[in-house]
Design a protein around this motif. Structure first.
Motif, PDB file in Angstrom:
ATOM      1  N   LYS A  27      10.852  -4.309  -4.572  1.00 15.66           N
ATOM      2  CA  LYS A  27      11.005  -2.774  -3.552  1.00 15.66           C
ATOM      3  C   LYS A  27       9.653  -2.512  -2.953  1.00 15.66           C
ATOM      4  O   LYS A  27       9.653  -2.157  -2.368  1.00 15.66           O
ATOM      5  CB  LYS A  27      11.945  -1.782  -4.703  1.00 15.66           C
ATOM      6  CG  LYS A  27      13.381  -2.003  -4.887  1.00 15.66           C
ATOM      7  CD  LYS A  27      13.622  -0.913  -5.959  1.00 15.66           C
ATOM      8  CE  LYS A  27      15.281  -1.327  -5.883  1.00 15.66           C
ATOM      9  NZ  LYS A  27      15.977   0.132  -6.522  1.00 15.66           N
ATOM     10  N   GLY A  28       8.560  -3.483  -3.857  1.00 13.66           N
ATOM     11  CA  GLY A  28       7.491  -2.540  -3.978  1.00 13.66           C
ATOM     12  C   GLY A  28       6.960  -3.356  -1.852  1.00 13.66           C
ATOM     13  O   GLY A  28       6.335  -3.162  -0.847  1.00 13.66           O
ATOM     14  N   LEU A  29       7.401  -4.640  -1.414  1.00 15.07           N
ATOM     15  CA  LEU A  29       7.461  -5.530  -0.420  1.00 15.07           C
ATOM     16  C   LEU A  29       7.671  -4.935   0.559  1.00 15.07           C
ATOM     17  O   LEU A  29       7.396  -4.637   1.702  1.00 15.07           O
ATOM     18  CB  LEU A  29       7.641  -6.690  -1.124  1.00 15.07           C
ATOM     19  CG  LEU A  29       7.675  -7.654   0.624  1.00 15.07           C
ATOM     20  CD1 LEU A  29       5.582  -8.062   0.843  1.00 15.07           C
ATOM     21  CD2 LEU A  29       7.653  -8.983   0.145  1.00 15.07           C
ATOM     22  N   LEU A  30       9.257  -4.700   0.060  1.00 10.53           N
ATOM     23  CA  LEU A  30      10.174  -3.542   1.629  1.00 10.53           C
ATOM     24  C   LEU A  30       9.725  -2.924   1.529  1.00 10.53           C
ATOM     25  O   LEU A  30      10.431  -1.730   2.162  1.00 10.53           O
ATOM     26  CB  LEU A  30      11.209  -4.259   0.675  1.00 10.53           C
ATOM     27  CG  LEU A  30      12.243  -5.924   0.822  1.00 10.53           C
ATOM     28  CD1 LEU A  30      13.316  -5.792   0.706  1.00 10.53           C
ATOM     29  CD2 LEU A  30      11.776  -6.191   2.288  1.00 10.53           C
ATOM     30  N   GLN A  31       8.931  -2.042   0.999  1.00 10.70           N
ATOM     31  CA  GLN A  31       8.643  -0.219   0.842  1.00 10.70           C
ATOM     32  C   GLN A  31       9.879   0.163  -0.139  1.00 10.70           C
ATOM     33  O   GLN A  31       9.612   1.156   1.107  1.00 10.70           O
ATOM     34  CB  GLN A  31       8.054   0.048   2.155  1.00 10.70           C
ATOM     35  CG  GLN A  31       6.967  -0.958   2.772  1.00 10.70           C
ATOM     36  CD  GLN A  31       5.833  -0.617   1.875  1.00 10.70           C
ATOM     37  OE1 GLN A  31       5.361   0.652   1.721  1.00 10.70           O
ATOM     38  NE2 GLN A  31       5.316  -1.633   1.250  1.00 10.70           N
ATOM     39  N   ALA A  71      -0.404   0.688  -7.551  1.00  6.75           N
ATOM     40  CA  ALA A  71      -0.933   1.202  -6.240  1.00  6.75           C
ATOM     41  C   ALA A  71      -1.297  -0.081  -4.899  1.00  6.75           C
ATOM     42  O   ALA A  71      -1.361   0.268  -4.397  1.00  6.75           O
ATOM     43  CB  ALA A  71      -2.189   2.012  -6.557  1.00  6.75           C
ATOM     44  N   VAL A  72      -2.275  -1.141  -5.851  1.00  5.79           N
ATOM     45  CA  VAL A  72      -2.584  -2.409  -5.043  1.00  5.79           C
ATOM     46  C   VAL A  72      -1.153  -3.270  -4.610  1.00  5.79           C
ATOM     47  O   VAL A  72      -1.335  -3.439  -3.107  1.00  5.79           O
ATOM     48  CB  VAL A  72      -3.643  -3.368  -5.649  1.00  5.79           C
ATOM     49  CG1 VAL A  72      -3.669  -4.607  -5.096  1.00  5.79           C
ATOM     50  CG2 VAL A  72      -4.497  -2.899  -6.214  1.00  5.79           C
ATOM     51  N   TRP A  73      -0.501  -2.946  -4.874  1.00  2.00           N
ATOM     52  CA  TRP A  73       1.265  -4.146  -4.589  1.00  2.00           C
ATOM     53  C   TRP A  73       1.235  -2.992  -3.067  1.00  2.00           C
ATOM     54  O   TRP A  73       1.636  -3.720  -1.990  1.00  2.00           O
ATOM     55  CB  TRP A  73       1.677  -4.755  -5.465  1.00  2.00           C
ATOM     56  CG  TRP A  73       3.396  -4.887  -4.999  1.00  2.00           C
ATOM     57  CD1 TRP A  73       4.465  -5.036  -5.172  1.00  2.00           C
ATOM     58  CD2 TRP A  73       2.849  -6.500  -4.068  1.00  2.00           C
ATOM     59  NE1 TRP A  73       5.556  -5.473  -4.433  1.00  2.00           N
ATOM     60  CE2 TRP A  73       4.707  -7.002  -4.587  1.00  2.00           C
ATOM     61  CE3 TRP A  73       2.303  -7.490  -3.759  1.00  2.00           C
ATOM     62  CZ2 TRP A  73       4.840  -7.697  -3.431  1.00  2.00           C
ATOM     63  CZ3 TRP A  73       1.970  -8.228  -3.103  1.00  2.00           C
ATOM     64  CH2 TRP A  73       4.147  -8.900  -2.575  1.00  2.00           C
ATOM     65  N   VAL A  74       1.552  -2.124  -3.662  1.00  2.00           N
ATOM     66  CA  VAL A  74       1.894  -1.331  -2.045  1.00  2.00           C
ATOM     67  C   VAL A  74       1.398  -1.543  -1.154  1.00  2.00           C
ATOM     68  O   VAL A  74       2.101  -1.361  -0.243  1.00  2.00           O
ATOM     69  CB  VAL A  74       3.148  -0.034  -3.170  1.00  2.00           C
ATOM     70  CG1 VAL A  74       2.853   1.207  -1.962  1.00  2.00           C
ATOM     71  CG2 VAL A  74       3.707   0.373  -4.057  1.00  2.00           C
ATOM     72  N   LEU A  75       0.150  -0.415  -2.200  1.00  5.24           N
ATOM     73  CA  LEU A  75      -0.709  -0.638  -0.003  1.00  5.24           C
ATOM     74  C   LEU A  75      -0.798  -2.285   0.202  1.00  5.24           C
ATOM     75  O   LEU A  75      -0.714  -2.101   1.654  1.00  5.24           O
ATOM     76  CB  LEU A  75      -2.197  -0.593  -0.631  1.00  5.24           C
ATOM     77  CG  LEU A  75      -3.443  -0.400   0.348  1.00  5.24           C
ATOM     78  CD1 LEU A  75      -2.867   0.821   1.678  1.00  5.24           C
ATOM     79  CD2 LEU A  75      -5.076  -0.667  -0.237  1.00  5.24           C
ATOM     80  N   SER A  76      -0.774  -3.358  -0.139  1.00  2.00           N
ATOM     81  CA  SER A  76      -1.345  -4.962   0.441  1.00  2.00           C
ATOM     82  C   SER A  76       0.457  -4.762   1.186  1.00  2.00           C
ATOM     83  O   SER A  76       0.576  -5.434   2.024  1.00  2.00           O
ATOM     84  CB  SER A  76      -1.199  -6.048  -0.809  1.00  2.00           C
ATOM     85  OG  SER A  76      -2.513  -5.527  -1.464  1.00  2.00           O
ATOM     86  N   ALA A  77       1.240  -4.664   0.513  1.00  2.84           N
ATOM     87  CA  ALA A  77       2.816  -4.575   0.770  1.00  2.84           C
ATOM     88  C   ALA A  77       2.775  -3.679   2.325  1.00  2.84           C
ATOM     89  O   ALA A  77       3.034  -4.012   3.352  1.00  2.84           O
ATOM     90  CB  ALA A  77       4.289  -4.459   0.393  1.00  2.84           C
ATOM     91  N   LEU A  78       1.901  -2.945   2.227  1.00  2.00           N
ATOM     92  CA  LEU A  78       2.471  -1.873   3.687  1.00  2.00           C
ATOM     93  C   LEU A  78       1.548  -2.408   4.812  1.00  2.00           C
ATOM     94  O   LEU A  78       2.038  -3.159   6.125  1.00  2.00           O
ATOM     95  CB  LEU A  78       1.751  -0.268   3.246  1.00  2.00           C
ATOM     96  CG  LEU A  78       1.990   0.672   4.641  1.00  2.00           C
ATOM     97  CD1 LEU A  78       2.993   0.351   5.076  1.00  2.00           C
ATOM     98  CD2 LEU A  78       0.603   1.648   3.717  1.00  2.00           C
TER      99      LEU A  78
END
Length: 431
Positions: free
Chosen positions: A175-179, A196-203
């Protein structure tokens, strides 16, 4: 020494756009810039002319017995007063005949069938290289494993009721990768930092992927461009041919290994690029041609079809230098010919005469990406074919999985109860 006569004999062979051969009531004539020069020259001499064409249709090269073929041979046998050509200056011909002053310069380029933009069904995964996709998968796995470890450690140290199931960690990383939003977040500071780090990278990953997909659909990459000799010899889609004459020797004597390979791996000779224009247009082979001939082919193509079917490489492969006429040694006509050439060059008439022949060739010098035209082009099924294939594969996989689950539960006489929950399961309190 050549004797001036009321009728001068001129050797000519067709080389569009410089010289175009015409037949009138059994006699041969020429058209194009060399025709304009010949008319001016005859006016200066007060004579008329007779066009003679070499029987072998060649410009002229030395034969094994020491004689010469083509128009050079006609000059040496005193069959003509001079050769119209034009000729590229080279040492071999200069030893047996005299070249006039230079009136034009040109270079050789590679010409091939014009490539067209085509959609790639695999483009939805080609937006990233395989290494990038592998790195994204590894990052997802690492995030999932770290998240499981953090949930387990939090539960052990703090006695909290955070979930510790594998499915929740995997679902959260996906879900983090797909926002996509999630119903659970770690309660500790270290877990939230990981989020936070993973969501930003995924964005960033998702934004780059979206941008590449947009560019792929609106401006597809043109494949198969042959701009250099290296491009030509490293592809196996098109064979290539060379014009008769000294081009092969020039390539062989080059210090560039690619040019030497071009001269040894070619598939045959052509009389001229103009005579082979139909084969080049339909993609049977590529060729090395002078720029002016290529532009003449483009002008003919655009005038007859309204489209561009030829592609000229971006970079010249050989700068052959000067164009001249060819006279017998010590010809009495040579001096007057040079005077006229200087006069026409200074007046800019050579360039003007040549421009008349090239017409609208500049339209086809635009890059192939310009062929899409102006304005917004609606997307067709082929443009989103990759997405449709992926969707079909996903549906098929879902149906197969559903059939497998149904068969499994039917054999075990157990029907699972399907429930939905927005909150993770919690451990029961210890008694």
């Amino acid at each position: 020494m050549t004797q001036l006569s009321p009728v001068i004999r001129v050797a000519a062979e067709e080389w569009v756009p410089y010289t175009t051969l015409l037949h009138h009531n059994g006699t041969l004539d020429v058209a194009g810039p060399m025709k304009y020069f010949l008319d001016e020259f005859c006016e200066v001499l007060g004579a008329s002319y007779e066009i003679l064409r070499p029987s072998d249709r060649m410009w002229g090269m030395m034969l094994p017995n020491g004689s010469y073929s083509g128009m050079v041979g006609m000059i040496l046998r005193e069959e003509v007063d001079f050769a119209l050509g034009p000729f590229f200056l080279n040492d071999e011909r200069e030893e047996v005949a005299d070249f006039t002053a230079t009136f034009y310069y040109d270079s050789y380029y590679i010409v091939s069938q014009r490539p067209v933009a085509s959609s790639d069904p695999a483009g939805i995964i080609k937006t990233f290289q395989p290494q990038v996709w592998l790195l994204v998968a590894v990052c997802m796995a690492v995030v999932g494993v770290v998240m499981m470890g953090m949930m387990w450690l939090t539960e052990r140290l703090q006695g909290s009721g955070s979930p510790s199931r594998v499915s929740w960690a995997v679902m959260w990383s996906v879900k983090g990768l797909l926002q996509e939003p999630t119903s659970w977040l770690p309660g500790n500071a270290s877990g939230r930092l990981m989020v936070a780090v993973w969501v930003l990278s995924a964005l960033v990953i998702a934004s780059v992927y979206q941008g590449n997909i947009t560019a792929m659909l609106t401006l597809p990459k043109i494949k198969g461009l042959i701009d250099t000799v290296t491009d030509l010899i490293n592809q196996n889609r098109l064979p290539w041919k060379l014009e008769h004459g000294g081009l092969k020797d020039i390539l062989l004597n080059s210090k560039d290994k690619a040019m030497q390979k071009m001269a040894t791996k070619f598939s045959g000779f052509i009389p001229s690029c103009w005579s082979a224009r139909h084969e080049i247009q339909t993609g049977k082979f590529a060729a090395a041609c002078d720029k002016t001939s290529i532009m003449s082919m483009m002008a003919w193509d655009f005038s007859t079809t309204g489209r561009c079917h030829f592609y000229m490489g971006k970079y010249g492969i050989i700068t052959l230098g000067s164009f001249s006429l060819l006279f017998p040694t010590n010809s009495s006509l040579m001096g007057r010919a040079n005077q006229l050439i200087f006069k026409l060059t200074e007046g800019g008439l050579w360039a003007e005469w040549l421009a008349w022949q090239l017409g609208n060739s500049k339209e086809c010098l635009k890059p192939p990406t310009a062929d899409r035209g102006e304005g917004v082009k609606p997307l067709g099924v082929q443009d989103i074919l990759g997405l449709l294939i992926l969707l079909a594969i996903g549906y098929l996989a879902s149906l197969l999985l559903f059939a497998g689950e149904t068969l499994f539960f039917h054999r075990t006489n157990h029907v699972p109860k399907i429930t939905a929950s927005l909150s993770p399961p919690t451990r029961a309190a210890s008694p």
